[in-house]
Design an enzyme around this catalytic site. Sequence first.
Site, PDB file in Angstrom:
ATOM      1  N   LYS A  10      -1.756  10.474  10.413  1.00 41.03           N
ATOM      2  CA  LYS A  10      -3.136  11.177  10.414  1.00 41.03           C
ATOM      3  C   LYS A  10      -3.268  11.612  12.076  1.00 41.03           C
ATOM      4  O   LYS A  10      -2.480  11.485  12.994  1.00 41.03           O
ATOM      5  CB  LYS A  10      -4.160  10.144  10.188  1.00 41.03           C
ATOM      6  CG  LYS A  10      -4.358   9.752   9.027  1.00 41.03           C
ATOM      7  CD  LYS A  10      -5.401   8.584   8.748  1.00 41.03           C
ATOM      8  CE  LYS A  10      -5.424   8.173   7.375  1.00 41.03           C
ATOM      9  NZ  LYS A  10      -6.315   7.028   7.064  1.00 41.03           N
ATOM     10  N   ARG A  22       0.046  -0.274  11.337  1.00 41.43           N
ATOM     11  CA  ARG A  22      -1.354  -0.441  11.753  1.00 41.43           C
ATOM     12  C   ARG A  22      -1.716  -1.947  12.787  1.00 41.43           C
ATOM     13  O   ARG A  22      -2.521  -1.656  13.496  1.00 41.43           O
ATOM     14  CB  ARG A  22      -2.157  -0.684  10.477  1.00 41.43           C
ATOM     15  CG  ARG A  22      -2.351   0.921   9.677  1.00 41.43           C
ATOM     16  CD  ARG A  22      -2.952   0.719   8.350  1.00 41.43           C
ATOM     17  NE  ARG A  22      -3.163   1.891   8.026  1.00 41.43           N
ATOM     18  CZ  ARG A  22      -3.463   2.213   6.741  1.00 41.43           C
ATOM     19  NH1 ARG A  22      -3.513   1.249   5.625  1.00 41.43           N
ATOM     20  NH2 ARG A  22      -4.027   3.342   5.918  1.00 41.43           N
ATOM     21  N   ASN A  60      -6.922   4.786  11.479  1.00 41.84           N
ATOM     22  CA  ASN A  60      -5.484   3.753  11.079  1.00 41.84           C
ATOM     23  C   ASN A  60      -4.523   4.569  11.089  1.00 41.84           C
ATOM     24  O   ASN A  60      -3.380   3.757  10.424  1.00 41.84           O
ATOM     25  CB  ASN A  60      -5.973   2.975  10.038  1.00 41.84           C
ATOM     26  CG  ASN A  60      -6.201   3.726   8.945  1.00 41.84           C
ATOM     27  OD1 ASN A  60      -6.208   5.016   8.930  1.00 41.84           O
ATOM     28  ND2 ASN A  60      -6.693   3.115   7.668  1.00 41.84           N
ATOM     29  N   HIS A  62      -1.853   7.636   6.298  1.00 42.72           N
ATOM     30  CA  HIS A  62      -2.351   7.346   5.013  1.00 42.72           C
ATOM     31  C   HIS A  62      -0.662   7.050   4.071  1.00 42.72           C
ATOM     32  O   HIS A  62       0.315   7.891   4.357  1.00 42.72           O
ATOM     33  CB  HIS A  62      -2.753   9.023   4.447  1.00 42.72           C
ATOM     34  CG  HIS A  62      -2.586   9.047   2.814  1.00 42.72           C
ATOM     35  ND1 HIS A  62      -3.442   8.095   1.875  1.00 42.72           N
ATOM     36  CD2 HIS A  62      -1.634   9.300   1.891  1.00 42.72           C
ATOM     37  CE1 HIS A  62      -3.314   8.163   0.819  1.00 42.72           C
ATOM     38  NE2 HIS A  62      -2.212   9.215   0.655  1.00 42.72           N
TER      39      HIS A  62
HETATM   40  P1  ATP Z   1      -4.875   5.380   2.932  1.00 43.50           P
HETATM   41  O1  ATP Z   1      -5.396   5.878   1.442  1.00 43.50           O
HETATM   42  O2  ATP Z   1      -5.275   6.317   4.138  1.00 43.50           O
HETATM   43  O3  ATP Z   1      -3.437   5.146   2.874  1.00 43.50           O
HETATM   44  P2  ATP Z   1      -5.946   2.813   2.440  1.00 43.50           P
HETATM   45  O4  ATP Z   1      -5.228   3.051   0.931  1.00 43.50           O
HETATM   46  O5  ATP Z   1      -5.209   1.868   3.038  1.00 43.50           O
HETATM   47  O6  ATP Z   1      -5.420   4.087   2.997  1.00 43.50           O
HETATM   48  P3  ATP Z   1      -8.444   3.444   1.287  1.00 43.50           P
HETATM   49  O7  ATP Z   1      -9.191   2.459   0.609  1.00 43.50           O
HETATM   50  O8  ATP Z   1      -7.845   4.310   0.326  1.00 43.50           O
HETATM   51  O9  ATP Z   1      -7.217   2.797   2.297  1.00 43.50           O
HETATM   52  O10 ATP Z   1      -9.388   4.584   2.275  1.00 43.50           O
HETATM   53  C1  ATP Z   1      -8.709   5.658   2.699  1.00 43.50           C
HETATM   54  C2  ATP Z   1      -9.086   5.773   4.322  1.00 43.50           C
HETATM   55  O11 ATP Z   1     -10.382   5.805   4.440  1.00 43.50           O
HETATM   56  C3  ATP Z   1      -8.729   4.813   5.051  1.00 43.50           C
HETATM   57  O12 ATP Z   1      -7.370   4.974   5.450  1.00 43.50           O
HETATM   58  C4  ATP Z   1      -9.272   4.763   6.139  1.00 43.50           C
HETATM   59  O13 ATP Z   1      -9.226   5.699   7.068  1.00 43.50           O
HETATM   60  C5  ATP Z   1     -10.814   4.975   5.421  1.00 43.50           C
HETATM   61  N1  ATP Z   1     -11.807   3.926   5.276  1.00 43.50           N
HETATM   62  C6  ATP Z   1     -11.339   2.971   4.362  1.00 43.50           C
HETATM   63  N2  ATP Z   1     -12.668   2.404   4.319  1.00 43.50           N
HETATM   64  C7  ATP Z   1     -13.595   2.697   5.431  1.00 43.50           C
HETATM   65  C8  ATP Z   1     -14.807   2.447   5.683  1.00 43.50           C
HETATM   66  N3  ATP Z   1     -15.314   1.304   5.397  1.00 43.50           N
HETATM   67  N4  ATP Z   1     -15.293   2.984   6.744  1.00 43.50           N
HETATM   68  C9  ATP Z   1     -14.748   4.252   7.411  1.00 43.50           C
HETATM   69  N5  ATP Z   1     -13.510   4.564   6.808  1.00 43.50           N
HETATM   70  C10 ATP Z   1     -12.868   3.952   5.961  1.00 43.50           C
HETATM   71 MG    MG Z   2      -5.652   5.033  -0.284  1.00 40.46          MG
END
Ligand code: ATP
Ligand code: MG
Length: 194
Positions: free
Chosen positions: A20, A148, A168, A171
Amino acid sequence: MNREGLINKIKKERTLVLIKPDGVERGLVGEIISRFERAGLRIVGLGIVRASKKLMDKHYPKTKAWVENLGNNMLKTAEELKIKIDLKRDYKVNNTYELGLKIREWLINYMCSGPIIKIALEGPHAVQTVRKLVGKTIPSMAEPGTIRGDFSIDSPILANLENRPVKNLIHASGNQQEAEYELKLWFKKDELID
Ligand code: ATP
Ligand code: MG
């Protein structure tokens, strides 16, 4: 599927990683890529891109379940950290679906705010292996030793109060179905090495 086919399928599992804008800006591209290489994953596609809103809108699912989950996870984190929040008062939304929609919008804007690195990785159980190396979504919960866990610090509660997504760094596709869809979205067929 015969034995040969099964061996091939396992050896050639693929997944998508995006570094990112925060990862690129902080100069962590080399470090992050080296962690995947070190683990034995093969790089089969690599590029630097400025994503369009249209691309990011296709990238992040629109289903009610996915959006609601985004919002719910924030509440879960608040509970675990014993922080009392009121969705209406603190975030001006009526429910976790509405919060999820906001987070999704922030995410899309954020991903378009600077260059990102797209990486296609291959190897046995690539999806799961990459998720393990990347670590949990919320930086304070990501184990040390994960990308992370070692390089990010942020809070979803703070992030949402500041109208932005959690920073974080990475992705990574969540499962094989997501990986297949995302690889097709980010790479043309001839951009992936066999
Ligand atoms: P990614 O899809 O980015 O690999 P992930 O699968 O670990 O991450 P997801 O639940 O798919 O997490 O969420 C997508 C992204 O949204 C996260 O990587 C984070 O940057 C953001 N995110 C998730 N939860 C929150 C939240 N509560 N507030 C703000 N941003 C969030
Ligand atoms: Mg995800």
